[in-house]
Design a protein around this motif. Sequence first.
Motif, PDB file in Angstrom:
ATOM      1  N   ILE A 195       0.840  -1.196   0.000  1.00 35.10           N
ATOM      2  CA  ILE A 195       0.000   0.000   0.000  1.00 35.10           C
ATOM      3  C   ILE A 195       0.875   1.247   0.000  1.00 35.10           C
ATOM      4  CG2 ILE A 195      -1.678   1.344   1.347  1.00 35.10           C
ATOM      5  CD1 ILE A 195      -2.977  -1.144   0.246  1.00 35.10           C
ATOM      6  N   ALA A 196       1.829   1.284   0.935  1.00 40.82           N
ATOM      7  CA  ALA A 196       2.693   2.463   1.073  1.00 40.82           C
ATOM      8  C   ALA A 196       3.930   2.090   1.865  1.00 40.82           C
ATOM      9  CB  ALA A 196       1.946   3.584   1.787  1.00 40.82           C
ATOM     10  N   GLU A 197       4.967   2.902   1.699  1.00 42.41           N
ATOM     11  CA  GLU A 197       6.152   2.737   2.524  1.00 42.41           C
ATOM     12  C   GLU A 197       6.925   4.036   2.565  1.00 42.41           C
ATOM     13  OE1 GLU A 197       9.477   0.202   1.327  1.00 42.41           O
ATOM     14  OE2 GLU A 197       8.795   0.363  -0.744  1.00 42.41           O
ATOM     15  N   ASP A 198       7.717   4.173   3.597  1.00 42.25           N
ATOM     16  CA  ASP A 198       8.690   5.243   3.677  1.00 42.25           C
ATOM     17  C   ASP A 198       9.974   4.622   4.206  1.00 42.25           C
ATOM     18  OD1 ASP A 198       8.425   5.095   6.501  1.00 42.25           O
ATOM     19  OD2 ASP A 198       7.131   6.856   6.608  1.00 42.25           O
ATOM     20  N   ASP A 199      10.893   5.410   4.674  1.00 44.07           N
ATOM     21  CA  ASP A 199      12.172   4.854   5.090  1.00 44.07           C
ATOM     22  C   ASP A 199      12.082   4.003   6.359  1.00 44.07           C
ATOM     23  OD1 ASP A 199      11.617   7.307   6.423  1.00 44.07           O
ATOM     24  OD2 ASP A 199      13.725   7.565   6.943  1.00 44.07           O
TER      25      ASP A 199
ATOM     26  N   LYS B 282      -2.262   5.775  11.025  1.00 48.88           N
ATOM     27  CA  LYS B 282      -3.408   6.681  10.908  1.00 48.88           C
ATOM     28  C   LYS B 282      -3.579   7.136   9.463  1.00 48.88           C
ATOM     29  CE  LYS B 282      -5.226  11.118  12.467  1.00 48.88           C
ATOM     30  NZ  LYS B 282      -4.975  12.309  13.279  1.00 48.88           N
ATOM     31  N   LYS B 283      -2.495   7.509   8.814  1.00 49.72           N
ATOM     32  CA  LYS B 283      -2.541   7.938   7.413  1.00 49.72           C
ATOM     33  C   LYS B 283      -3.121   6.835   6.527  1.00 49.72           C
ATOM     34  CE  LYS B 283       0.735   9.054   3.736  1.00 49.72           C
ATOM     35  NZ  LYS B 283       2.143   9.279   3.408  1.00 49.72           N
ATOM     36  N   ILE B 284      -2.687   5.612   6.758  1.00 46.64           N
ATOM     37  CA  ILE B 284      -3.184   4.478   5.970  1.00 46.64           C
ATOM     38  C   ILE B 284      -4.658   4.227   6.279  1.00 46.64           C
ATOM     39  CG2 ILE B 284      -2.891   2.014   5.467  1.00 46.64           C
ATOM     40  CD1 ILE B 284      -0.544   3.914   4.538  1.00 46.64           C
ATOM     41  N   ALA B 285      -5.042   4.310   7.555  1.00 47.00           N
ATOM     42  CA  ALA B 285      -6.439   4.076   7.956  1.00 47.00           C
ATOM     43  C   ALA B 285      -7.381   5.089   7.312  1.00 47.00           C
ATOM     44  CB  ALA B 285      -6.567   4.120   9.475  1.00 47.00           C
TER      45      ALA B 285
ATOM     46  N   LEU C 173      -7.758   4.041   3.764  1.00 48.27           N
ATOM     47  CA  LEU C 173      -8.560   2.808   3.702  1.00 48.27           C
ATOM     48  C   LEU C 173     -10.044   3.112   3.807  1.00 48.27           C
ATOM     49  CD1 LEU C 173      -6.912   0.057   5.944  1.00 48.27           C
ATOM     50  CD2 LEU C 173      -7.696  -0.209   3.597  1.00 48.27           C
ATOM     51  N   GLU C 174     -10.391   3.977   4.758  1.00 44.21           N
ATOM     52  CA  GLU C 174     -11.803   4.289   4.984  1.00 44.21           C
ATOM     53  C   GLU C 174     -12.425   4.985   3.771  1.00 44.21           C
ATOM     54  OE1 GLU C 174     -14.664   5.793   8.606  1.00 44.21           O
ATOM     55  OE2 GLU C 174     -12.559   6.363   8.637  1.00 44.21           O
TER      56      GLU C 174
ATOM     57  N   GLN D 173      -4.205   3.544  -2.477  1.00 44.84           N
ATOM     58  CA  GLN D 173      -3.128   4.438  -2.885  1.00 44.84           C
ATOM     59  C   GLN D 173      -3.682   5.743  -3.481  1.00 44.84           C
ATOM     60  OE1 GLN D 173      -0.763   1.921  -5.455  1.00 44.84           O
ATOM     61  NE2 GLN D 173       0.602   1.341  -3.774  1.00 44.84           N
ATOM     62  N   SER D 174      -4.796   5.651  -4.167  1.00 42.90           N
ATOM     63  CA  SER D 174      -5.381   6.870  -4.772  1.00 42.90           C
ATOM     64  C   SER D 174      -5.912   7.827  -3.714  1.00 42.90           C
ATOM     65  CB  SER D 174      -6.477   6.503  -5.770  1.00 42.90           C
ATOM     66  OG  SER D 174      -7.639   6.046  -5.103  1.00 42.90           O
ATOM     67  N   ASN D 175      -6.057   7.362  -2.478  1.00 44.52           N
ATOM     68  CA  ASN D 175      -6.553   8.196  -1.389  1.00 44.52           C
ATOM     69  C   ASN D 175      -5.460   8.616  -0.409  1.00 44.52           C
ATOM     70  OD1 ASN D 175      -9.594   8.463  -1.593  1.00 44.52           O
ATOM     71  ND2 ASN D 175      -9.277   6.292  -1.989  1.00 44.52           N
ATOM     72  N   LEU D 176      -4.224   8.272  -0.715  1.00 46.57           N
ATOM     73  CA  LEU D 176      -3.117   8.682   0.159  1.00 46.57           C
ATOM     74  C   LEU D 176      -2.654  10.090  -0.174  1.00 46.57           C
ATOM     75  CD1 LEU D 176      -0.983   5.432   0.420  1.00 46.57           C
ATOM     76  CD2 LEU D 176      -2.244   6.548   2.241  1.00 46.57           C
TER      77      LEU D 176
END
Length: 129
Positions: free
Chosen positions: A18-22, A65-68, A71-72, A126-129
Amino acid sequence: MSSIFTKIVLGEIPCYKIAEDDKFLAFLDVNPNAKGHTLCIPKQEINKIFDIEDELYLGLMQFSKKIAVALEKAIPCKRVGMAVIGLEVPHAHVHLIPLNEMDEMRFQNKVSLTKEEFEAIVKAVQSNL
């Protein structure tokens, strides 16, 4: 020995990312309680959530939280539930589960999804991140 999550972080095992950072990675659970069930992990292998240093712990919660929130927006649900449980993988992780009923948090009823369904969920979130 590396956990299965560390192997995912290292790219040794594929995932529906879904997403990643360092410091963190979010990916779909391949044995989901509900459509969109996502795991958020620190990339650093730490066995227990409360063994994580404070700064990394707070970062994991902010990342989750950002992912949640995404997701919602992407998955029809009443809310996104969060659980920090699990003895099966010795790597701290947060479960984010789109909920329409409480049974979806019980880790007893699982849903089956096709590869295409997993990939569609990834794109929608991903389109909502």
